[in-house]
Scaffold this motif. Structure first.
Motif, PDB file in Angstrom:
ATOM      1  N   SER A 152     -13.918   7.382 -29.075  1.00 25.11           N
ATOM      2  CA  SER A 152     -12.535   6.914 -29.177  1.00 25.11           C
ATOM      3  C   SER A 152     -11.859   7.477 -30.425  1.00 25.11           C
ATOM      4  N   ASP A 153     -12.574   7.463 -31.552  1.00 26.94           N
ATOM      5  CA  ASP A 153     -12.021   8.010 -32.794  1.00 26.94           C
ATOM      6  C   ASP A 153     -11.727   9.504 -32.665  1.00 26.94           C
ATOM      7  N   LEU A 154     -12.627  10.231 -32.019  1.00 31.20           N
ATOM      8  CA  LEU A 154     -12.415  11.672 -31.837  1.00 31.20           C
ATOM      9  C   LEU A 154     -11.235  11.951 -30.912  1.00 31.20           C
ATOM     10  N   ARG A 155     -11.072  11.118 -29.884  1.00 30.75           N
ATOM     11  CA  ARG A 155      -9.921  11.272 -28.985  1.00 30.75           C
ATOM     12  C   ARG A 155      -8.620  11.046 -29.753  1.00 30.75           C
ATOM     13  N   ASP A 156      -8.604   9.987 -30.593  1.00 28.00           N
ATOM     14  CA  ASP A 156      -7.420   9.713 -31.416  1.00 28.00           C
ATOM     15  C   ASP A 156      -7.144  10.853 -32.384  1.00 28.00           C
ATOM     16  N   LEU A 157      -8.184  11.369 -33.009  1.00 25.41           N
ATOM     17  CA  LEU A 157      -8.033  12.474 -33.946  1.00 25.41           C
ATOM     18  C   LEU A 157      -7.474  13.707 -33.253  1.00 25.41           C
ATOM     19  N   ALA A 158      -7.968  14.014 -32.062  1.00 28.46           N
ATOM     20  CA  ALA A 158      -7.471  15.168 -31.310  1.00 28.46           C
ATOM     21  C   ALA A 158      -5.991  15.005 -30.999  1.00 28.46           C
ATOM     22  N   LEU A 159      -5.572  13.792 -30.646  1.00 27.81           N
ATOM     23  CA  LEU A 159      -4.161  13.532 -30.353  1.00 27.81           C
ATOM     24  C   LEU A 159      -3.311  13.719 -31.604  1.00 27.81           C
TER      25      LEU A 159
END
Length: 93
Positions: free
Chosen positions: A50-57
């Motif tokens: 989830s954190d990586l998805r947020d970071l990518a966004l």
């Protein structure tokens, strides 16, 4: 650990190892096919995903932001609304 070794170890043994904090990778023909992890580790992996998805966004938005902004009233007008018309909408619409 091979599928054969995992089968000999049994589900109870695999679960005990996972509960003890040991992540197990099960292989078939020397290729990873499954993993046995504790629920704590799975939750940790879910949070990281989830954190990586947020970071990518965030990174994508930062890379594509041209600085142009539109006032809310212009956006509402483009969609045929006003602040008043939004206030009149039922929450379930």
């Amino acid at each position: 650990m091979s599928v054969s070794d995992a089968a000999q170890r049994g589900v109870a043994g695999l679960v005990a190892d996972a509960e003890g904090g040991t992540d197990l990778v099960v292989t078939r023909h020397h290729r990873p096919v499954a993993a046995v992890v504790s629920m704590n580790r799975l939750a940790e992996l879910d949070r990281a995903e989830s954190d990586l998805r947020d970071l990518a966004l965030v990174l994508a938005r930062a890379a594509t932001d041209n600085g142009n902004r539109a006032p809310l009233d212009e956006v509402l007008d483009a969609f045929g609304h006003t602040r008043e018309s939004l206030a009149e909408l039922d929450d379930h619409e």
